[in-house]
Motif scaffolding. Structure first.
Motif, PDB file in Angstrom:
ATOM      1  N   GLN A  56       5.271 -12.864  -4.035  1.00 43.57           N
ATOM      2  CA  GLN A  56       3.835 -13.046  -4.204  1.00 43.57           C
ATOM      3  C   GLN A  56       3.246 -13.930  -3.112  1.00 43.57           C
ATOM      4  O   GLN A  56       2.090 -13.753  -2.716  1.00 43.57           O
ATOM      5  CB  GLN A  56       3.547 -13.664  -5.582  1.00 43.57           C
ATOM      6  N   ALA A  57       4.047 -14.881  -2.608  1.00 39.77           N
ATOM      7  CA  ALA A  57       3.540 -15.797  -1.588  1.00 39.77           C
ATOM      8  C   ALA A  57       3.310 -15.108  -0.247  1.00 39.77           C
ATOM      9  O   ALA A  57       2.627 -15.668   0.624  1.00 39.77           O
ATOM     10  CB  ALA A  57       4.502 -16.969  -1.398  1.00 39.77           C
ATOM     11  N   LEU A  58       3.879 -13.891  -0.078  1.00 40.03           N
ATOM     12  CA  LEU A  58       3.678 -13.188   1.187  1.00 40.03           C
ATOM     13  C   LEU A  58       2.218 -12.812   1.410  1.00 40.03           C
ATOM     14  O   LEU A  58       1.795 -12.620   2.551  1.00 40.03           O
ATOM     15  CB  LEU A  58       4.550 -11.929   1.216  1.00 40.03           C
TER      16      LEU A  58
ATOM     17  N   LEU B 216       2.729 -12.277   9.669  1.00 47.43           N
ATOM     18  CA  LEU B 216       3.776 -11.344  10.083  1.00 47.43           C
ATOM     19  C   LEU B 216       3.938 -10.211   9.075  1.00 47.43           C
ATOM     20  O   LEU B 216       4.120  -9.046   9.455  1.00 47.43           O
ATOM     21  CB  LEU B 216       5.100 -12.099  10.251  1.00 47.43           C
ATOM     22  N   PHE B 217       3.861 -10.535   7.780  1.00 46.50           N
ATOM     23  CA  PHE B 217       4.008  -9.506   6.756  1.00 46.50           C
ATOM     24  C   PHE B 217       2.858  -8.499   6.815  1.00 46.50           C
ATOM     25  O   PHE B 217       3.070  -7.289   6.676  1.00 46.50           O
ATOM     26  CB  PHE B 217       4.075 -10.157   5.373  1.00 46.50           C
ATOM     27  N   VAL B 218       1.632  -8.992   7.042  1.00 46.91           N
ATOM     28  CA  VAL B 218       0.480  -8.092   7.136  1.00 46.91           C
ATOM     29  C   VAL B 218       0.596  -7.195   8.365  1.00 46.91           C
ATOM     30  O   VAL B 218       0.317  -5.982   8.303  1.00 46.91           O
ATOM     31  CB  VAL B 218      -0.820  -8.908   7.158  1.00 46.91           C
ATOM     32  N   MET B 219       1.023  -7.754   9.491  1.00 47.79           N
ATOM     33  CA  MET B 219       1.185  -6.942  10.690  1.00 47.79           C
ATOM     34  C   MET B 219       2.264  -5.887  10.508  1.00 47.79           C
ATOM     35  O   MET B 219       2.113  -4.731  10.927  1.00 47.79           O
ATOM     36  CB  MET B 219       1.532  -7.848  11.889  1.00 47.79           C
ATOM     37  N   ILE B 220       3.367  -6.279   9.874  1.00 47.19           N
ATOM     38  CA  ILE B 220       4.437  -5.308   9.625  1.00 47.19           C
ATOM     39  C   ILE B 220       3.943  -4.195   8.708  1.00 47.19           C
ATOM     40  O   ILE B 220       4.282  -3.015   8.889  1.00 47.19           O
ATOM     41  CB  ILE B 220       5.668  -6.026   9.038  1.00 47.19           C
TER      42      ILE B 220
ATOM     43  N   PHE C   8       0.841  -3.081   8.478  1.00 53.30           N
ATOM     44  CA  PHE C   8      -0.021  -2.203   9.260  1.00 53.30           C
ATOM     45  C   PHE C   8       0.794  -1.282  10.156  1.00 53.30           C
ATOM     46  O   PHE C   8       0.520  -0.076  10.267  1.00 53.30           O
ATOM     47  CB  PHE C   8      -0.992  -3.028  10.102  1.00 53.30           C
ATOM     48  N   ILE C   9       1.815  -1.833  10.809  1.00 54.09           N
ATOM     49  CA  ILE C   9       2.656  -1.009  11.685  1.00 54.09           C
ATOM     50  C   ILE C   9       3.398   0.050  10.876  1.00 54.09           C
ATOM     51  O   ILE C   9       3.504   1.219  11.280  1.00 54.09           O
ATOM     52  CB  ILE C   9       3.642  -1.903  12.448  1.00 54.09           C
ATOM     53  N   ALA C  10       3.929  -0.359   9.697  1.00 59.30           N
ATOM     54  CA  ALA C  10       4.630   0.608   8.854  1.00 59.30           C
ATOM     55  C   ALA C  10       3.685   1.675   8.334  1.00 59.30           C
ATOM     56  O   ALA C  10       4.064   2.844   8.185  1.00 59.30           O
ATOM     57  CB  ALA C  10       5.296  -0.120   7.682  1.00 59.30           C
ATOM     58  N   THR C  11       2.420   1.299   8.067  1.00 57.15           N
ATOM     59  CA  THR C  11       1.439   2.279   7.622  1.00 57.15           C
ATOM     60  C   THR C  11       1.205   3.342   8.687  1.00 57.15           C
ATOM     61  O   THR C  11       1.188   4.549   8.390  1.00 57.15           O
ATOM     62  CB  THR C  11       0.119   1.584   7.275  1.00 57.15           C
ATOM     63  N   CYS C  12       1.031   2.907   9.921  1.00 56.59           N
ATOM     64  CA  CYS C  12       0.841   3.867  11.018  1.00 56.59           C
ATOM     65  C   CYS C  12       2.077   4.737  11.215  1.00 56.59           C
ATOM     66  O   CYS C  12       1.970   5.949  11.447  1.00 56.59           O
ATOM     67  CB  CYS C  12       0.498   3.127  12.308  1.00 56.59           C
ATOM     68  N   GLY C  13       3.263   4.105  11.100  1.00 62.46           N
ATOM     69  CA  GLY C  13       4.487   4.878  11.290  1.00 62.46           C
ATOM     70  C   GLY C  13       4.678   5.939  10.223  1.00 62.46           C
ATOM     71  O   GLY C  13       5.002   7.092  10.524  1.00 62.46           O
ATOM     72  N   PHE C  14       4.457   5.561   8.945  1.00 58.06           N
ATOM     73  CA  PHE C  14       4.623   6.531   7.871  1.00 58.06           C
ATOM     74  C   PHE C  14       3.533   7.604   7.892  1.00 58.06           C
ATOM     75  O   PHE C  14       3.736   8.703   7.384  1.00 58.06           O
ATOM     76  CB  PHE C  14       4.615   5.826   6.511  1.00 58.06           C
ATOM     77  N   TYR C  15       2.377   7.277   8.483  1.00 53.60           N
ATOM     78  CA  TYR C  15       1.312   8.279   8.586  1.00 53.60           C
ATOM     79  C   TYR C  15       1.598   9.293   9.690  1.00 53.60           C
ATOM     80  O   TYR C  15       1.332  10.483   9.530  1.00 53.60           O
ATOM     81  CB  TYR C  15      -0.031   7.595   8.831  1.00 53.60           C
ATOM     82  N   LEU C  16       2.142   8.816  10.806  1.00 55.71           N
ATOM     83  CA  LEU C  16       2.398   9.701  11.942  1.00 55.71           C
ATOM     84  C   LEU C  16       3.694  10.481  11.791  1.00 55.71           C
ATOM     85  O   LEU C  16       3.796  11.613  12.263  1.00 55.71           O
ATOM     86  CB  LEU C  16       2.428   8.879  13.236  1.00 55.71           C
ATOM     87  N   VAL C  17       4.696   9.864  11.168  1.00 58.67           N
ATOM     88  CA  VAL C  17       6.010  10.512  11.036  1.00 58.67           C
ATOM     89  C   VAL C  17       6.143  11.046   9.613  1.00 58.67           C
ATOM     90  O   VAL C  17       5.860  10.315   8.658  1.00 58.67           O
ATOM     91  CB  VAL C  17       7.139   9.512  11.347  1.00 58.67           C
ATOM     92  N   PRO C  18       6.558  12.285   9.415  1.00 61.38           N
ATOM     93  CA  PRO C  18       6.761  12.808   8.053  1.00 61.38           C
ATOM     94  C   PRO C  18       7.786  11.979   7.288  1.00 61.38           C
ATOM     95  O   PRO C  18       8.766  11.471   7.862  1.00 61.38           O
ATOM     96  CB  PRO C  18       7.256  14.240   8.298  1.00 61.38           C
TER      97      PRO C  18
END
Length: 234
Positions: free
Chosen positions: A172-174, A185-189, A191-201
């Motif tokens: 919860q503290a994240l 760092l958690f928010v940036m990760i 966002f990056i994971a969101t873009c990755g999962f959106y672009l890659v099936p």
């Protein structure tokens, strides 16, 4: 409970009230060391199944048996490409296991299993404590010994619950910005994971995660990606 006890008391042969109360788990809110141990071992047996399954799935990834690992990778790739086969195969496997265990089915009723209720290894003092009245009718010395034993058991439970609560609070503290660096760092990760999962099936992501069997594979993948970007930039 009174209705059931009265009806079974008039049956042939009659069933005693104390037996009916025990079968209906009367006074289940009262502390019982035997029931606590029985519930603990019941939970351990359930969790042992998940541990066995994790070890069974981890063995093909370590390539201890190349033939089994190769078959596992083929089935894994088929499931990734055709995810509609996952649920039918899981249900078929469960049905097959049920049919295979038919030969070793228990020959006695479930209530005859004394190990399930931990009645075969219960201490006489624990059994006396379970059937003791409330408030206790035993001497002060016996009550003190039982109280100290209860404090010891409750202390271990308290430690486990505290560790679980600590892990939950860390998660919860994240997002609470108490530690700005960790939250950033958690928010940036995310966002990056969101873009990755959106672009890659998603099925290719699962296939990539399942094919990473060792640190060598990860290092080789990084080298290939770095080489690709090097030639792409040149």
């Amino acid at each position: 409970m009174n209705v059931v006890a009265s009806r079974l008391g008039r049956a042939e042969p009659p069933l005693g009230r104390d037996v009916v109360e025990y079968m209906l788990d009367h006074d289940s809110h009262m502390w019982s060391m035997r029931k606590s141990k029985a519930n603990f071992f019941r939970l351990t047996n359930i969790l042992a199944w998940f541990v066995a399954m994790s070890r069974f799935l981890e063995s093909p990834r370590n390539w201890h048996k190349p033939v089994h690992s190769a078959l596992f990778m083929i089935v894994f790739v088929i499931f990734v490409l055709v995810p509609e086969l996952i649920m039918p195969c899981v249900l078929l496997a469960m049905a097959s296991v049920g049919l295979w265990r038919y030969r070793s089915r228990p020959r006695h009723p479930p209530h005859m299993d004394t190990r399930l209720s931990y009645a075969d290894a219960v201490h006489p003092d624990e059994l006396d404590e379970e059937f003791d009245s409330f408030p206790s009718s035993r001497s002060a010395e016996i009550v003190r010994i039982r109280y100290n034993r209860l404090r010891s058991v409750a202390g271990r439970i308290q430690s486990v619950v505290g560790d679980m609560a600590t892990q939950g609070e860390r998660f919860q503290a994240l997002l609470s910005w108490r530690d700005p660096r960790a939250t950033f760092l958690f928010v940036m990760i995310c966002f990056i994971a969101t873009c990755g999962f959106y672009l890659v099936p998603f099925k290719w992501v699962v296939a990539l995660i399942g094919s990473l069997n060792s640190v060598f594979t990860v290092v080789l993948l990084c080298v290939c990606v770095k080489t690709f970007f090097f030639f792409w930039g040149s």
